[in-house]
Design a protein around this motif. Structure first.
Motif, PDB file in Angstrom:
ATOM      1  N   THR A  28       0.841  -1.172  -0.201  1.00 55.26           N
ATOM      2  CA  THR A  28      -0.160  -0.115   0.008  1.00 55.26           C
ATOM      3  C   THR A  28       0.887   1.504   0.040  1.00 55.26           C
ATOM      4  O   THR A  28       0.641   2.265  -0.932  1.00 55.26           O
ATOM      5  CB  THR A  28      -0.804  -0.008   1.227  1.00 55.26           C
ATOM      6  N   ALA A  29       1.832   1.363   0.830  1.00 50.24           N
ATOM      7  CA  ALA A  29       2.801   2.361   0.921  1.00 50.24           C
ATOM      8  C   ALA A  29       3.322   2.728  -0.378  1.00 50.24           C
ATOM      9  O   ALA A  29       3.606   4.043  -0.749  1.00 50.24           O
ATOM     10  CB  ALA A  29       3.991   2.249   2.222  1.00 50.24           C
ATOM     11  N   HIS A  30       3.973   1.735  -0.897  1.00 54.64           N
ATOM     12  CA  HIS A  30       4.579   1.887  -2.279  1.00 54.64           C
ATOM     13  C   HIS A  30       3.885   2.281  -3.254  1.00 54.64           C
ATOM     14  O   HIS A  30       4.025   3.090  -4.086  1.00 54.64           O
ATOM     15  CB  HIS A  30       5.379   0.647  -2.466  1.00 54.64           C
ATOM     16  N   PHE A  31       2.561   1.438  -3.572  1.00 56.01           N
ATOM     17  CA  PHE A  31       1.566   1.727  -4.374  1.00 56.01           C
ATOM     18  C   PHE A  31       1.011   3.305  -4.385  1.00 56.01           C
ATOM     19  O   PHE A  31       1.081   3.841  -5.372  1.00 56.01           O
ATOM     20  CB  PHE A  31       0.505   0.822  -4.223  1.00 56.01           C
ATOM     21  N   GLY A  32       0.853   3.627  -3.107  1.00 55.82           N
ATOM     22  CA  GLY A  32       0.438   5.071  -2.796  1.00 55.82           C
ATOM     23  C   GLY A  32       1.205   6.357  -3.535  1.00 55.82           C
ATOM     24  O   GLY A  32       0.944   7.404  -3.475  1.00 55.82           O
ATOM     25  N   LYS A  33       2.598   5.793  -3.557  1.00 57.56           N
ATOM     26  CA  LYS A  33       3.544   6.993  -3.915  1.00 57.56           C
ATOM     27  C   LYS A  33       2.967   7.562  -5.260  1.00 57.56           C
ATOM     28  O   LYS A  33       3.426   8.474  -5.639  1.00 57.56           O
ATOM     29  CB  LYS A  33       4.920   6.526  -3.913  1.00 57.56           C
ATOM     30  N   ALA A  34       2.444   6.753  -6.194  1.00 60.13           N
ATOM     31  CA  ALA A  34       2.064   7.013  -7.468  1.00 60.13           C
ATOM     32  C   ALA A  34       0.771   7.784  -7.584  1.00 60.13           C
ATOM     33  O   ALA A  34       0.393   8.563  -8.502  1.00 60.13           O
ATOM     34  CB  ALA A  34       1.636   5.618  -8.435  1.00 60.13           C
ATOM     35  N   LEU A  35       0.202   8.055  -6.432  1.00 64.56           N
ATOM     36  CA  LEU A  35      -1.196   8.999  -6.189  1.00 64.56           C
ATOM     37  C   LEU A  35      -0.994  10.210  -6.834  1.00 64.56           C
ATOM     38  O   LEU A  35      -1.888  10.707  -7.559  1.00 64.56           O
ATOM     39  CB  LEU A  35      -1.741   8.797  -5.060  1.00 64.56           C
ATOM     40  N   SER A  36       0.111  10.727  -5.975  1.00 62.46           N
ATOM     41  CA  SER A  36       0.187  12.373  -6.537  1.00 62.46           C
ATOM     42  C   SER A  36       0.485  12.645  -8.061  1.00 62.46           C
ATOM     43  O   SER A  36      -0.033  13.450  -8.684  1.00 62.46           O
ATOM     44  CB  SER A  36       1.272  12.870  -5.714  1.00 62.46           C
ATOM     45  N   SER A  42      -6.603  11.719 -13.222  1.00 58.59           N
ATOM     46  CA  SER A  42      -7.753  11.080 -12.938  1.00 58.59           C
ATOM     47  C   SER A  42      -8.917  11.817 -12.362  1.00 58.59           C
ATOM     48  O   SER A  42     -10.196  11.637 -12.281  1.00 58.59           O
ATOM     49  CB  SER A  42      -7.767  10.165 -11.614  1.00 58.59           C
ATOM     50  N   GLY A  43      -8.556  13.102 -12.137  1.00 62.76           N
ATOM     51  CA  GLY A  43      -9.618  14.265 -11.819  1.00 62.76           C
ATOM     52  C   GLY A  43     -10.025  14.097 -10.386  1.00 62.76           C
ATOM     53  O   GLY A  43     -10.977  14.758 -10.029  1.00 62.76           O
ATOM     54  N   LEU A  44      -9.120  13.823  -9.593  1.00 59.84           N
ATOM     55  CA  LEU A  44      -9.353  13.740  -8.199  1.00 59.84           C
ATOM     56  C   LEU A  44      -9.467  15.036  -7.708  1.00 59.84           C
ATOM     57  O   LEU A  44      -8.335  15.775  -7.835  1.00 59.84           O
ATOM     58  CB  LEU A  44      -8.385  12.759  -7.491  1.00 59.84           C
ATOM     59  N   LEU A  49      -8.731  13.265  -2.834  1.00 60.40           N
ATOM     60  CA  LEU A  49      -7.078  12.723  -2.673  1.00 60.40           C
ATOM     61  C   LEU A  49      -6.671  12.757  -1.459  1.00 60.40           C
ATOM     62  O   LEU A  49      -6.050  11.611  -0.832  1.00 60.40           O
ATOM     63  CB  LEU A  49      -6.300  13.921  -3.462  1.00 60.40           C
ATOM     64  N   GLU A  50      -6.843  13.689  -0.638  1.00 60.30           N
ATOM     65  CA  GLU A  50      -6.727  13.526   1.088  1.00 60.30           C
ATOM     66  C   GLU A  50      -7.343  12.225   1.628  1.00 60.30           C
ATOM     67  O   GLU A  50      -6.693  11.427   2.376  1.00 60.30           O
ATOM     68  CB  GLU A  50      -7.080  14.735   1.611  1.00 60.30           C
ATOM     69  N   GLU A  51      -8.619  12.123   1.304  1.00 59.71           N
ATOM     70  CA  GLU A  51      -9.201  10.890   1.828  1.00 59.71           C
ATOM     71  C   GLU A  51      -8.833   9.451   1.345  1.00 59.71           C
ATOM     72  O   GLU A  51      -8.677   8.653   2.153  1.00 59.71           O
ATOM     73  CB  GLU A  51     -10.633  10.930   1.425  1.00 59.71           C
ATOM     74  N   PHE A  52      -8.322   9.630   0.143  1.00 62.41           N
ATOM     75  CA  PHE A  52      -7.741   8.202  -0.371  1.00 62.41           C
ATOM     76  C   PHE A  52      -6.711   7.896   0.320  1.00 62.41           C
ATOM     77  O   PHE A  52      -6.264   6.577   0.289  1.00 62.41           O
ATOM     78  CB  PHE A  52      -7.429   8.704  -1.967  1.00 62.41           C
ATOM     79  N   GLN A  53      -5.814   8.735   0.811  1.00 56.64           N
ATOM     80  CA  GLN A  53      -4.512   8.298   1.580  1.00 56.64           C
ATOM     81  C   GLN A  53      -4.973   7.375   2.586  1.00 56.64           C
ATOM     82  O   GLN A  53      -4.092   7.016   3.334  1.00 56.64           O
ATOM     83  CB  GLN A  53      -3.943   9.645   1.859  1.00 56.64           C
ATOM     84  N   HIS A  54      -6.049   7.380   3.017  1.00 55.30           N
ATOM     85  CA  HIS A  54      -6.553   6.519   4.268  1.00 55.30           C
ATOM     86  C   HIS A  54      -7.442   5.291   3.853  1.00 55.30           C
ATOM     87  O   HIS A  54      -8.591   5.021   4.352  1.00 55.30           O
ATOM     88  CB  HIS A  54      -7.666   7.428   5.161  1.00 55.30           C
ATOM     89  N   PHE A  55      -7.216   4.831   2.625  1.00 53.85           N
ATOM     90  CA  PHE A  55      -8.120   3.893   2.182  1.00 53.85           C
ATOM     91  C   PHE A  55      -8.392   2.754   3.043  1.00 53.85           C
ATOM     92  O   PHE A  55      -9.623   2.289   2.806  1.00 53.85           O
ATOM     93  CB  PHE A  55      -7.302   3.304   0.910  1.00 53.85           C
ATOM     94  N   TRP A  56      -7.620   2.472   4.037  1.00 56.13           N
ATOM     95  CA  TRP A  56      -7.841   1.273   4.584  1.00 56.13           C
ATOM     96  C   TRP A  56      -8.500   1.721   5.942  1.00 56.13           C
ATOM     97  O   TRP A  56      -8.994   0.517   6.575  1.00 56.13           O
ATOM     98  CB  TRP A  56      -6.652   0.291   4.950  1.00 56.13           C
ATOM     99  N   ARG A  57      -9.037   2.765   6.210  1.00 56.09           N
ATOM    100  CA  ARG A  57      -9.591   3.275   7.488  1.00 56.09           C
ATOM    101  C   ARG A  57     -11.164   2.670   7.224  1.00 56.09           C
ATOM    102  O   ARG A  57     -11.478   2.737   6.131  1.00 56.09           O
ATOM    103  CB  ARG A  57      -9.552   4.510   7.645  1.00 56.09           C
ATOM    104  N   GLU A  58     -11.740   2.162   8.566  1.00 55.75           N
ATOM    105  CA  GLU A  58     -13.179   1.945   8.353  1.00 55.75           C
ATOM    106  C   GLU A  58     -13.875   2.832   7.625  1.00 55.75           C
ATOM    107  O   GLU A  58     -14.832   2.390   7.240  1.00 55.75           O
ATOM    108  CB  GLU A  58     -13.560   1.393   9.755  1.00 55.75           C
ATOM    109  N   ASP A  59     -13.747   4.122   8.256  1.00 61.70           N
ATOM    110  CA  ASP A  59     -14.738   5.167   7.591  1.00 61.70           C
ATOM    111  C   ASP A  59     -14.528   5.729   6.396  1.00 61.70           C
ATOM    112  O   ASP A  59     -15.328   6.585   5.857  1.00 61.70           O
ATOM    113  CB  ASP A  59     -14.747   6.471   8.768  1.00 61.70           C
ATOM    114  N   PHE A  60     -13.435   5.197   5.672  1.00 64.48           N
ATOM    115  CA  PHE A  60     -13.111   5.661   4.227  1.00 64.48           C
ATOM    116  C   PHE A  60     -14.257   4.642   3.243  1.00 64.48           C
ATOM    117  O   PHE A  60     -13.913   3.401   3.275  1.00 64.48           O
ATOM    118  CB  PHE A  60     -11.741   5.571   3.660  1.00 64.48           C
ATOM    119  N   GLU A  61     -14.928   5.464   2.552  1.00 58.35           N
ATOM    120  CA  GLU A  61     -15.845   4.627   1.506  1.00 58.35           C
ATOM    121  C   GLU A  61     -15.185   4.746   0.018  1.00 58.35           C
ATOM    122  O   GLU A  61     -15.078   5.826  -0.351  1.00 58.35           O
ATOM    123  CB  GLU A  61     -17.258   5.204   1.559  1.00 58.35           C
ATOM    124  N   VAL A  62     -14.863   3.634  -0.670  1.00 56.74           N
ATOM    125  CA  VAL A  62     -14.573   3.776  -1.684  1.00 56.74           C
ATOM    126  C   VAL A  62     -15.576   3.669  -2.800  1.00 56.74           C
ATOM    127  O   VAL A  62     -16.282   2.714  -3.228  1.00 56.74           O
ATOM    128  CB  VAL A  62     -13.680   2.116  -1.831  1.00 56.74           C
TER     129      VAL A  62
END
Length: 160
Positions: A28-36, A42-44, A49-62
């Motif tokens: 996840t950490a390595h893959f996430g480096k490409a996000l910025s 992608s039009g984020l 973008l800020e929320e996506f950095q917390h992909f694995w949190r319970e309250d983050f809805e994909v």
């Protein structure tokens, strides 16, 4: 004797789950480096973008289609998708195996993603399909006990 055997099996399973969650934190950490790099493409919005950095949190809805577009962009940076925006099994195996103890996670991760892709195969919009697959993968990874804690990801971020 039987209770010692049961305890050993339980501890082994718990250890494997923790080991795979730790590997997932590296992935996840390595893959996430490409996000910025993929934000504009992608039009984020900055908020998503800020929320996506917390992909694995319970309250983050994909749920945002733009997340699917970002995941496609990020995956393409590492050659993890085929031309039809579906998982490239061999490349994904190799990518995950490239992390410490990655071999304990690669087959499970590919299996979960593939199963999720099959559930949403009828969605023709790639970004919409990929965001559904990502939400499915997150849910199934949590069920399997391989989802990392946010603190685990933060602990390895500086390595990438």
């Amino acid at each position: 004797m039987k209770s010692v055997l049961v305890a050993t099996v339980v501890l082994s399973v718990v250890g494997l789950a923790m080991g795979t969650a730790e590997v997932m934190s590296h992935v996840t950490a390595h893959f996430g480096k490409a996000l910025s790099e993929c934000r504009e493409e992608s039009g984020l919005t900055p908020e998503v973008l800020e929320e996506f950095q917390h992909f694995w949190r319970e309250d983050f809805e994909v749920v945002h289609r733009e997340l699917g577009c970002a995941i496609i962009c990020m995956s393409n940076k590492f050659s993890l998708l085929q031309e039809d925006s579906r998982i490239h099994h061999v490349n994904m195996h190799d990518y995950v195996k490239g992390f410490p103890n990655g071999q304990v996670l690669s087959a499970k991760m590919v299996e979960l993603i593939h199963n999720c892709e099959q559930q949403y195969d009828d969605i023709t919009d790639d970004c919409a399909r990929v965001v559904k697959v990502a939400a499915c993968f997150k849910r199934d990874a949590k069920k399997e006990g391989i989802a990392p804690e946010v603190t685990m990801i933060e602990a390895v971020m500086e390595k990438y």
